[in-house]
Design an enzyme around this catalytic site. Structure first.
Site, short mmCIF file in Angstrom:
data_model
loop_
_atom_site.label_atom_id
_atom_site.label_comp_id
_atom_site.label_asym_id
_atom_site.label_seq_id
_atom_site.Cartn_x
_atom_site.Cartn_y
_atom_site.Cartn_z
CG ASP A 177 -1.90 1.14 1.26
OD1 ASP A 177 -2.35 1.49 0.25
OD2 ASP A 177 -1.90 1.83 2.44
CB SER A 178 0.07 4.96 -0.56
OG SER A 178 -0.93 4.95 0.40
CE1 TYR B 51 2.24 5.22 -3.77
CE2 TYR B 51 0.80 3.47 -4.07
CZ TYR B 51 2.13 3.96 -3.83
OH TYR B 51 3.21 2.99 -3.84
CB THR C 235 -5.03 4.51 -4.75
OG1 THR C 235 -5.98 5.23 -4.05
CG2 THR C 235 -4.66 5.89 -6.01
CD GLU D 146 0.41 6.88 5.93
OE1 GLU D 146 1.38 6.71 6.42
OE2 GLU D 146 -0.36 5.99 5.63
CB CYS E 105 -9.69 4.60 0.95
SG CYS E 105 -7.86 5.39 1.37
N1 DGL Z 1 -4.86 3.17 1.07
C1 DGL Z 1 -4.83 3.83 -0.25
C2 DGL Z 1 -6.17 3.32 -1.00
O1 DGL Z 1 -6.75 2.31 -0.46
C3 DGL Z 1 -4.19 4.95 -0.75
C4 DGL Z 1 -4.42 6.26 -0.07
C5 DGL Z 1 -3.53 7.27 -0.62
O2 DGL Z 1 -2.36 6.98 -0.35
O3 DGL Z 1 -4.00 8.15 -0.96
O4 DGL Z 1 -6.67 4.01 -1.81
#
Ligand code: DGL
Length: 279
Positions: A13-14, A45, A78, A155, A187
């Site tokens: 993941d990010s 992300y 994402t 975060e 997300c």
């Molecule tokens: N956790 C991620 C998602 O499910 C990314 C969130 C991000 O980094 O903006 O979209």
């Protein structure tokens, strides 16, 4: 250097959001070896272009495969929106499980035919989202919100502060006023705030976290394809971040209730490769 030449499940993941998926996989497969990468130098992300997120995803998946991953879980909506399709064509021999906003179960459940979806801007722009809405929710009124700033709050570990609550309220209150009876967490960061979200929407509204379904899918594919994953009686997680290892170790102890050492990774931007710092 390889951390292990045995089979493992590679998850990424990010940032800390992927831990909401990882903890469900661990719950179903407690002994399996899992490699987890948080690309925290690039979080969020959701505010990057799909092209950039696709590029990061390719670099991460190549690293995970080099480290012995036999299966990949894109624990990020994402990155799934940006890269799932191209990753599957680039690595056809590797099973790749991705996230898609859980619009299908929401449409099946909703009585009011009004559903809220919380996801990042990039997820809403991707074809994957458009196709699930078209396929499963044509007769449902969907209320979307990108919750600006929420991923950054999570975060930072700012889980219960007033600003975090305000971001959620300004996303959810207008949807509630319209009469939604279901909210999709699109997300993987957002399930880490599920209690706060439930407090805001109240008991009458169902909140859908897709992570348990993703974990079941991972187990099903491992069994079906008879993929060999190395097992251990002790914690079998190898954790990596491109960000600050100490911060990620704190997040792991909060969300996974484990004290684990995190390995620091760096991007080689020229070749879009990851390497372990200090090796
Ligand atoms: N956790 C991620 C998602 O499910 C990314 C969130 C991000 O980094 O903006 O979209």
């Amino acid at each position: 250097m390889k951390i292990s030449s045995d089979g493992s499940i590679g998850v990424f993941d990010s940032g800390v959001g992927g831990l909401s998926v990882l903890r469900e996989i661990k719950h179903l497969l407690p002994a399996d070896k899992i490699l987890f990468i948080a690309d925290q130098v690039h979080v969020p992300y959701g505010e990057k272009t799909l092209k950039d997120v696709r590029q990061y995803s390719f670099g991460i998946v190549r690293f995970l495969l080099n480290q012995g991953a036999k299966m990949i879980v894109v624990a990020c909506n994402t990155a799934s929106a940006a890269a799932l399709h191209s990753l599957r064509s680039e690595f056809p021999e590797v099973p790749i499980v991705g996230m898609e906003p859980a619009v299908k179960p929401a449409a099946e459940y909703s009585r009011t035919r009004k559903v809220g979806v919380l996801a990042t801007p990039a997820t809403f722009q991707g074809e994957l989202y458009a196709s699930v809405v078209e396929k499963f929710a044509k007769d449902v009124q969907i209320y979307q919100h990108t919750c600006p700033g929420l991923v950054t709050q999570i975060e930072k570990g700012d889980l219960w502060s007033l600003p975090t609550q305000e971001i959620l309220e300004s996303a959810l209150n207008p949807m509630l006023a319209e009469g939604i009876d279901t909210v999709v967490l699109g997300c993987t960061h957002y399930p880490l705030l599920i209690q706060l979200i439930k407090n805001i929407v109240g008991e009458e509204v169902r909140v859908i976290d897709p992570a348990p379904a993703i974990a079941s899918r991972v187990k099903f594919i491992l069994d079906e394809k008879m993929i060999k994953v190395s097992k251990s009686l002790y914690s079998n997680l190898s954790m990596f971040t491109t960000g600050e290892p100490g911060n990620f170790e704190n997040a792991i102890s909060i969300f996974l209730k484990e004290d684990l050492q995190v390995t620091h990774l760096a991007w080689d931007q020229t070749n879009n490769n990851l390497h372990i710092i200090g090796l």
